[in-house]
Design an enzyme around this catalytic site. Structure first.
Site, PDB file in Angstrom:
ATOM      1  N   HIS A 198      -2.759   7.706   6.534  1.00  0.00           N
ATOM      2  CA  HIS A 198      -1.832   8.542   5.910  1.00  0.00           C
ATOM      3  C   HIS A 198      -2.441   9.799   5.388  1.00  0.00           C
ATOM      4  O   HIS A 198      -1.817  10.943   5.351  1.00  0.00           O
ATOM      5  CB  HIS A 198      -1.088   7.876   4.762  1.00  0.00           C
ATOM      6  CG  HIS A 198      -0.014   6.821   4.884  1.00  0.00           C
ATOM      7  ND1 HIS A 198       1.192   7.601   5.924  1.00  0.00           N
ATOM      8  CD2 HIS A 198       0.223   5.695   4.952  1.00  0.00           C
ATOM      9  CE1 HIS A 198       1.937   6.498   5.971  1.00  0.00           C
ATOM     10  NE2 HIS A 198       1.467   5.486   5.546  1.00  0.00           N
ATOM     11  N   GLY A 235       0.745  -1.315  -0.089  1.00  0.00           N
ATOM     12  CA  GLY A 235       0.080  -0.023  -0.004  1.00  0.00           C
ATOM     13  C   GLY A 235       0.734   1.191   0.001  1.00  0.00           C
ATOM     14  O   GLY A 235       2.150   1.066   0.497  1.00  0.00           O
ATOM     15  N   GLN A 262       3.341   9.914   0.803  1.00  0.00           N
ATOM     16  CA  GLN A 262       4.603   9.297   0.903  1.00  0.00           C
ATOM     17  C   GLN A 262       5.454   9.590  -0.053  1.00  0.00           C
ATOM     18  O   GLN A 262       6.560   9.114   0.009  1.00  0.00           O
ATOM     19  CB  GLN A 262       4.285   7.728   1.219  1.00  0.00           C
ATOM     20  CG  GLN A 262       3.747   7.342   2.511  1.00  0.00           C
ATOM     21  CD  GLN A 262       3.462   5.786   2.697  1.00  0.00           C
ATOM     22  OE1 GLN A 262       2.483   5.551   2.021  1.00  0.00           O
ATOM     23  NE2 GLN A 262       4.349   5.132   3.087  1.00  0.00           N
ATOM     24  N   HIS A 290      -4.824   1.739   7.210  1.00  0.00           N
ATOM     25  CA  HIS A 290      -3.410   2.357   7.283  1.00  0.00           C
ATOM     26  C   HIS A 290      -3.202   3.478   6.019  1.00  0.00           C
ATOM     27  O   HIS A 290      -2.700   4.370   6.737  1.00  0.00           O
ATOM     28  CB  HIS A 290      -2.460   1.048   7.145  1.00  0.00           C
ATOM     29  CG  HIS A 290      -0.973   1.594   6.981  1.00  0.00           C
ATOM     30  ND1 HIS A 290      -0.023   0.990   8.076  1.00  0.00           N
ATOM     31  CD2 HIS A 290      -0.311   2.568   6.200  1.00  0.00           C
ATOM     32  CE1 HIS A 290       1.098   1.492   7.751  1.00  0.00           C
ATOM     33  NE2 HIS A 290       1.013   2.371   6.550  1.00  0.00           N
ATOM     34  N   GLU A 291      -3.633   3.082   4.895  1.00  0.00           N
ATOM     35  CA  GLU A 291      -3.505   4.203   3.941  1.00  0.00           C
ATOM     36  C   GLU A 291      -4.221   5.421   4.229  1.00  0.00           C
ATOM     37  O   GLU A 291      -3.844   6.641   3.915  1.00  0.00           O
ATOM     38  CB  GLU A 291      -3.853   3.609   2.634  1.00  0.00           C
ATOM     39  CG  GLU A 291      -2.822   2.299   2.380  1.00  0.00           C
ATOM     40  CD  GLU A 291      -1.466   2.662   2.493  1.00  0.00           C
ATOM     41  OE1 GLU A 291      -0.629   3.705   2.409  1.00  0.00           O
ATOM     42  OE2 GLU A 291      -0.667   1.908   3.067  1.00  0.00           O
ATOM     43  N   CYS A 308       5.656   0.148   6.872  1.00  0.00           N
ATOM     44  CA  CYS A 308       5.289   1.054   5.977  1.00  0.00           C
ATOM     45  C   CYS A 308       6.625   1.516   5.468  1.00  0.00           C
ATOM     46  O   CYS A 308       7.629   1.525   6.072  1.00  0.00           O
ATOM     47  CB  CYS A 308       4.873   2.278   7.029  1.00  0.00           C
ATOM     48  SG  CYS A 308       4.239   3.887   6.244  1.00  0.00           S
ATOM     49  N   LEU A 309       6.360   1.822   4.256  1.00  0.00           N
ATOM     50  CA  LEU A 309       7.562   2.069   3.301  1.00  0.00           C
ATOM     51  C   LEU A 309       8.279   3.339   3.662  1.00  0.00           C
ATOM     52  O   LEU A 309       9.410   3.620   3.462  1.00  0.00           O
ATOM     53  CB  LEU A 309       7.073   2.431   1.745  1.00  0.00           C
ATOM     54  CG  LEU A 309       6.501   1.199   1.139  1.00  0.00           C
ATOM     55  CD1 LEU A 309       6.268   1.310  -0.331  1.00  0.00           C
ATOM     56  CD2 LEU A 309       7.571  -0.043   1.312  1.00  0.00           C
TER      57      LEU A 309
HETATM   58 NI    NI Z   1       2.392   3.569   5.487  1.00  0.00          NI
END
Ligand code: NI
Length: 180
Positions: free
Chosen positions: A140, A46, A51, A136-137, A94-95
């Site tokens: 963000h 995701g 990000q 989660h996304e 998470c990236l």
């Molecule tokens: Ni993330």
């Protein structure tokens, strides 16, 4: 398509809420494609636009990559309109938090409303991993990161580790103030 540099925590850009997309046009569709390519290149499931330094409510998800398949999903202006009382725990990463993982408890299932790539309004129900991933996304897009769901001690520990890794030059990131 292009692989974009990632914003890595700790970074204030991750805490800033994103703006809703006003018009779903070619620019937005390119952004979503670039986000997918960036997500795949980093082995993520995701990614939110914030990000890659773009404060627009756009997210991409593909949980099928875990099974070696491709099922890319794109969501514009996603919001949770219903969530279950029942909760589940998943280990999240998470990236924007390279190599950091922790269990997070979230509602087991959610219904979301969003715009698709053509600008049409859609709703979708999701459970298990997909529900967690969407929450989660969507977090963000509201300036919330997964460590915000952890104890202060755990959160600080993760952020300290990343700060150190950045200082040591171990992390390649999107520079602050870079044009996006
Ligand atoms: Ni993330």
């Amino acid at each position: 398509m292009a692989i974009l540099p990632l914003v890595i925590a700790p970074d204030e850009r991750l805490n800033k809420p994103s703006e809703p997309v006003k018009v779903v046009d070619a620019k937005i569709r390119t952004l979503l494609d670039d986000m997918l390519e960036t997500m795949y290149a980093n082995n993520g499931i995701g990614l939110a636009a914030v990000q890659v330094g773009v404060h627009l409510k756009c997210i991409v998800v593909d949980i099928a990559v875990r099974e070696g398949q491709n099922a890319p999903m794109k969501f514009i202006n996603p919001e949770i309109i219903h969530h279950s009382d029942e909760k589940t725990r998943f280990q999240e990463g998470c990236l924007s938090f390279p190599d950091q993982y922790s269990d997070v408890e979230r509602p087991s299932s959610v219904t979301i409303r969003y715009l698709d790539e053509t600008g049409a309004e859609q709703t979708m129900e999701a459970d298990e991993l997909l529900a967690t991933c969407l929450q989660h996304e969507i977090d963000h897009t509201n300036g919330i990161v997964f460590v915000d769901h952890l104890s202060l001690m755990k959160r600080d520990m993760i952020l300290r580790k990343l700060k150190k890794a950045k200082r040591m030059g171990l992390i390649h990131e999107l520079p602050e103030g870079a044009p996006v």
